[in-house]
Scaffold this active site. Sequence first.
Site, PDB file in Angstrom:
ATOM      1  N   GLU A  13      12.728 -32.375 -47.534  1.00  8.43           N
ATOM      2  CA  GLU A  13      12.802 -30.913 -47.439  1.00  8.43           C
ATOM      3  C   GLU A  13      13.258 -30.326 -48.776  1.00  8.43           C
ATOM      4  OE1 GLU A  13      14.694 -29.229 -43.928  1.00  8.43           O
ATOM      5  OE2 GLU A  13      14.859 -27.260 -44.867  1.00  8.43           O
TER       6      GLU A  13
ATOM      7  N   ALA B  78      12.652 -28.128 -39.004  1.00  8.84           N
ATOM      8  CA  ALA B  78      13.179 -27.496 -37.796  1.00  8.84           C
ATOM      9  C   ALA B  78      12.186 -27.613 -36.625  1.00  8.84           C
ATOM     10  CB  ALA B  78      13.560 -26.039 -38.057  1.00  8.84           C
TER      11      ALA B  78
ATOM     12  N   THR C  46      17.695 -21.557 -38.444  1.00  7.05           N
ATOM     13  CA  THR C  46      18.828 -20.629 -38.349  1.00  7.05           C
ATOM     14  C   THR C  46      18.820 -19.658 -39.530  1.00  7.05           C
ATOM     15  OG1 THR C  46      20.211 -22.285 -39.404  1.00  7.05           O
ATOM     16  CG2 THR C  46      20.221 -22.206 -37.003  1.00  7.05           C
TER      17      THR C  46
ATOM     18  N   ARG D 216      16.085 -35.341 -39.442  1.00  6.68           N
ATOM     19  CA  ARG D 216      15.684 -35.144 -38.043  1.00  6.68           C
ATOM     20  C   ARG D 216      16.841 -34.742 -37.119  1.00  6.68           C
ATOM     21  NH1 ARG D 216      11.042 -39.191 -35.846  1.00  6.68           N
ATOM     22  NH2 ARG D 216       9.924 -37.702 -34.574  1.00  6.68           N
TER      23      ARG D 216
ATOM     24  N   GLU E 129      11.989 -33.006 -33.453  1.00  4.67           N
ATOM     25  CA  GLU E 129      13.372 -33.459 -33.515  1.00  4.67           C
ATOM     26  C   GLU E 129      14.053 -33.692 -32.157  1.00  4.67           C
ATOM     27  OE1 GLU E 129      13.979 -29.988 -36.080  1.00  4.67           O
ATOM     28  OE2 GLU E 129      15.377 -31.260 -37.193  1.00  4.67           O
TER      29      GLU E 129
ATOM     30  N   ARG F 283      24.217 -26.166 -37.714  1.00  7.10           N
ATOM     31  CA  ARG F 283      23.426 -26.654 -36.569  1.00  7.10           C
ATOM     32  C   ARG F 283      24.213 -27.687 -35.760  1.00  7.10           C
ATOM     33  NH1 ARG F 283      18.122 -26.618 -34.356  1.00  7.10           N
ATOM     34  NH2 ARG F 283      17.340 -25.113 -35.856  1.00  7.10           N
TER      35      ARG F 283
ATOM     36  N   PHE G 163      18.912 -32.325 -38.016  1.00 12.12           N
ATOM     37  CA  PHE G 163      19.553 -31.392 -38.952  1.00 12.12           C
ATOM     38  C   PHE G 163      20.998 -31.068 -38.550  1.00 12.12           C
ATOM     39  CE2 PHE G 163      19.596 -27.311 -41.409  1.00 12.12           C
ATOM     40  CZ  PHE G 163      18.958 -27.729 -42.564  1.00 12.12           C
TER      41      PHE G 163
ATOM     42  N   PHE H  85      10.910 -36.861 -42.558  1.00 14.81           N
ATOM     43  CA  PHE H  85      12.087 -36.903 -41.680  1.00 14.81           C
ATOM     44  C   PHE H  85      13.234 -36.028 -42.171  1.00 14.81           C
ATOM     45  CE2 PHE H  85       9.966 -41.131 -41.356  1.00 14.81           C
ATOM     46  CZ  PHE H  85       9.437 -40.955 -40.081  1.00 14.81           C
TER      47      PHE H  85
ATOM     48  N   GLN I  61       8.066 -31.842 -48.111  1.00  8.23           N
ATOM     49  CA  GLN I  61       7.914 -31.013 -46.917  1.00  8.23           C
ATOM     50  C   GLN I  61       7.932 -29.533 -47.295  1.00  8.23           C
ATOM     51  OE1 GLN I  61      11.051 -33.915 -44.861  1.00  8.23           O
ATOM     52  NE2 GLN I  61      10.703 -32.135 -43.582  1.00  8.23           N
TER      53      GLN I  61
HETATM   54  N1  MTE Z   1       7.120 -37.660 -37.475  1.00  4.49           N
HETATM   55  C1  MTE Z   1       6.622 -38.462 -38.432  1.00  4.49           C
HETATM   56  N2  MTE Z   1       5.676 -39.348 -38.096  1.00  4.49           N
HETATM   57  N3  MTE Z   1       7.059 -38.402 -39.721  1.00  4.49           N
HETATM   58  C2  MTE Z   1       8.043 -37.524 -40.099  1.00  4.49           C
HETATM   59  O1  MTE Z   1       8.427 -37.478 -41.260  1.00  4.49           O
HETATM   60  N4  MTE Z   1       9.608 -35.742 -39.386  1.00  4.49           N
HETATM   61  C3  MTE Z   1      10.362 -35.167 -38.272  1.00  4.49           C
HETATM   62  C4  MTE Z   1       9.408 -34.827 -37.117  1.00  4.49           C
HETATM   63  N5  MTE Z   1       8.544 -35.929 -36.819  1.00  4.49           N
HETATM   64  C5  MTE Z   1       8.608 -36.663 -39.104  1.00  4.49           C
HETATM   65  C6  MTE Z   1       8.083 -36.750 -37.787  1.00  4.49           C
HETATM   66  C7  MTE Z   1      11.109 -33.967 -38.619  1.00  4.49           C
HETATM   67  S1  MTE Z   1      12.617 -34.134 -39.330  1.00  4.49           S
HETATM   68  C8  MTE Z   1      10.647 -32.713 -38.335  1.00  4.49           C
HETATM   69  S2  MTE Z   1      11.565 -31.332 -38.647  1.00  4.49           S
HETATM   70  C9  MTE Z   1       9.314 -32.509 -37.758  1.00  4.49           C
HETATM   71  O2  MTE Z   1       8.621 -33.726 -37.531  1.00  4.49           O
HETATM   72  C10 MTE Z   1       8.510 -31.629 -38.713  1.00  4.49           C
HETATM   73  O3  MTE Z   1       7.219 -31.435 -38.284  1.00  4.49           O
HETATM   74  P1  MTE Z   1       6.804 -30.359 -37.158  1.00  4.49           P
HETATM   75  O4  MTE Z   1       7.619 -29.147 -37.399  1.00  4.49           O
HETATM   76  O5  MTE Z   1       5.372 -30.164 -37.389  1.00  4.49           O
HETATM   77  O6  MTE Z   1       7.124 -31.010 -35.850  1.00  4.49           O
HETATM   78  N1  HPA Z   2      16.393 -26.822 -39.742  1.00  3.63           N
HETATM   79  C1  HPA Z   2      15.755 -27.519 -40.686  1.00  3.63           C
HETATM   80  N2  HPA Z   2      15.689 -27.150 -41.931  1.00  3.63           N
HETATM   81  C2  HPA Z   2      16.287 -26.016 -42.281  1.00  3.63           C
HETATM   82  C3  HPA Z   2      16.970 -25.239 -41.350  1.00  3.63           C
HETATM   83  C4  HPA Z   2      17.033 -25.657 -40.004  1.00  3.63           C
HETATM   84  O1  HPA Z   2      17.626 -25.022 -39.123  1.00  3.63           O
HETATM   85  N3  HPA Z   2      17.467 -24.166 -42.001  1.00  3.63           N
HETATM   86  C5  HPA Z   2      17.089 -24.317 -43.286  1.00  3.63           C
HETATM   87  N4  HPA Z   2      16.385 -25.424 -43.459  1.00  3.63           N
HETATM   88 MO1  MOS Z   3      13.390 -31.879 -40.148  1.00  2.59          MO
HETATM   89  S1  MOS Z   3      15.273 -32.542 -40.494  1.00  2.59           S
HETATM   90  O1  MOS Z   3      13.987 -30.221 -39.919  1.00  2.59           O
HETATM   91  O2  MOS Z   3      12.762 -31.908 -41.722  1.00  2.59           O
END
Ligand code: MTE
Ligand code: HPA
Ligand code: MOS
Length: 769
Positions: A240, A519, A450, A350, A721, A318, A352, A236, A205
């Site tokens: 990261e 995030a 954050t 997801r 999330e 968080r 966090f 998910f 990610q």
């Molecule tokens: N959806 C799918 N299908 N697969 C994933 O790995 N990760 C989740 C969410 N939805 C995820 C998902 C998480 S932890 C986050 S932070 C967000 O997607 C990241 O993507 P976005 O910022 O584009 O929503």
């Molecule tokens: N969310 C997800 N990932 C992050 C964050 C947060 O607030 N801060 C640093 N990495």
């Molecule tokens: Mo989502 S836990 O912020 O990758």
Amino acid sequence: MSETIKGGVHQSVAHESAHKHVSGQAEYLDDMAEPAGTLHAYLGLSTCAHGNITSIDLDAVRAADGVVDVLTEHDIPDTNDVSPTGLDDEPVFAKGMVHFYGQPIFAVIAKTREQARRAAHKADIKYDVFDAHLDVKSAEAAGGEMVTKPLKLKRGDPKPALEKAPMRIQGEMEIGGQDHFYLEGHIAMAIPGEDDEVTIFSSTQHPTEIQHMVGHVLGVPSNAVTVNVRRMGGGFGGKETQGSLFAAVAALAAKKHNRAVKIRPDRDDDMIATGKRHDFVASYDVGFDEQGKILAVDADFAARCGFSADLSGPVTDRALFHVDNCYYIPDVELRSKPLKTNTVSNTAFRGFGGPQGMIGGERIIEEIAYTLGKDPLEIRRTNFYGQEGENLTPYHQVVDDSIIERVVDELEESSDYQERRKAVLEFNKSNRILKRGISLTPVKFGISFTATWYNQAGALVHVYSDGSIQLNHGGTEMGQGLYTKVAQVVADEFQIDLSRIKVSATRTDKVPNTSATAASSGTDLNGMAAANAAQQIKQRLVDFAAEKYEVSADEVSFNNNHVVVGENRIAFDDFVKDAYMNRVQLSAAGFYKTPEIHWNRDEGKGKPFYYFAYGAAVSEVVIDTLTGEYFVERVDILHDVGRSINEAIDKGQVEGAFVQGMGWLTTEELWWSKEGQLKTHAPSTYKIPLASDRPRQFNVNLVNWSENKARTIRRSKAVGEPPFMLAISVLEALSMAVASVAEYKTCPRLDAPATPERVLMAVQRLKGA
Ligand code: MTE
Ligand code: HPA
Ligand code: MOS
């Protein structure tokens, strides 16, 4: 205007790869053609949770079939560290000492993956074993060493307020962790280039962080390392930071042997050697009045962080940011305890930390409701943000966009909550064995990293002279539909069909210095950056048209695959070709940073979030009080995504997040032996939700009147999330069903996950009471 083009914003177009996901044509890293002579790496892991390595005998490993090399800490040219914090607490290969069972000590490089995997098990490593502190309780008993600085949020003075409160309850809740169980596990391939160069393909990610970590380990600058990510089979949060180890090992071996090197751990080793959601122990002290109004809260949130800091600082922060959820707390003090343990270093997942904080806050609501003999929904309403003078969070941010009352009112109505609650109470009176429970819980989730500097993004848009467009941005695709949504924004900017836009793999040499896609901010940040790039190109096209056709700029517009210039209507392709012939620059780099936000961690004050996303869910369950087994019978969700860019994708996110949250709170249980070995490292022992576990009735709706007050991309809201936390309603419905065996007089204090075993134990405890 956007009705006329195919695939603009606010249209439910399919995910750009949906057909390829289901037909098997989507290329994941392991599907890529391997360069001739590719070598394969496999990690050798520790079998001791805490101790000094007294001897390492790798002769049998080296002698095994197909083995080309074995790498240890001594083979690292520069820094033996991949810690994302810069704290130097996360070695690639153990440095003479191990801190958890499963810590990488060496890597085998062999001609095939199978040879490397078999050889890795032939090592003979001896340890001088120390005491291991595996969980929150034992870490606290041993003095409570922390991996990073804890946070305190304080407003008012809860101590005297608790003393004065008419009613007061103290309690504790254990909140379990969770494995990410992405379908595609961790994987990386490194291809050496000339001089110090290396190209990395990684399931991550955070391509920029992989670039930095590989650079540190090899001792080369960022400009020598290029990271490429087309898609992940799920991240998910588990990707990261945790991909760095694999990328570093592949890069190390690739540069040493001047061959491509690929590394992919088995599922078991992926689960053992990479971090998960933090489990927490929350202890709370709450004061309230006879109406159920919260007067004061004092609480500690202690987390099992594992052996290193990783993201535990921001995760535990968080958690504290979400204890209040939708409720105003007049006097409050919240403290995080990011505890060091001899377990794998826990990481983003997801929400966090938000889910763990929020469920602690919701437990407080349950405590008050059962004490007063009221429906928890009544207690929730009594405490909602939104009343005059009751809008300040424990971190001193004003909640000025709350729509939770309306969301809850509408869901209460559409789900027929009140009638169904009556029916549940009736059912429980007349049934001895089966008991039902129903619960409506709200969600408020803060959007923005954050870490304020993370709230920036870049994009690169090329319009080719044939009128086709290539879009690149800093965000990564993990199934969430980011590439589709950002492409829709670009289609909308140019008013051309989505099919004219190709989103290319995320690459550090196209867009530099990116943030993790995390995030939930992917679309907010990259959508804006891409719009900015498109607008720059549009401006140049407008200027060109105005000059060529001798019209004013406001007589030039983009409309349904055409450019309209005064009386002329020119096909987009033709117009672009003309612009090219007239030497107009057709490429632009876009940028965006989130406005308004600021955060002072030392003072615990600021505006860390640009806005909040809201939602609510009603879950109804039935439990068998003889076995503890249960079903989730019906779930109704109303969730706020502002003005949705793509309702189909957003709904998919809501459904997926809910079910994943349900897994966290019901069946997914991590279990370590007393030696510190994770015993639940495969689907045979770790139970994620199956299709058959989904709610028997599942009504998911998006709030269709919401528009983000904050100036986000097309007034949409982040969705990844927040809906995860809607699953708290399942835990509370189970809790109500359990409470029924003792006339709802005691809060069952169900810990999470509420496995059938835990439900049964709670039933027996309450019956005995
Ligand atoms: N959806 C799918 N299908 N697969 C994933 O790995 N990760 C989740 C969410 N939805 C995820 C998902 C998480 S932890 C986050 S932070 C967000 O997607 C990241 O993507 P976005 O910022 O584009 O929503
Ligand atoms: N969310 C997800 N990932 C992050 C964050 C947060 O607030 N801060 C640093 N990495
Ligand atoms: Mo989502 S836990 O912020 O990758």
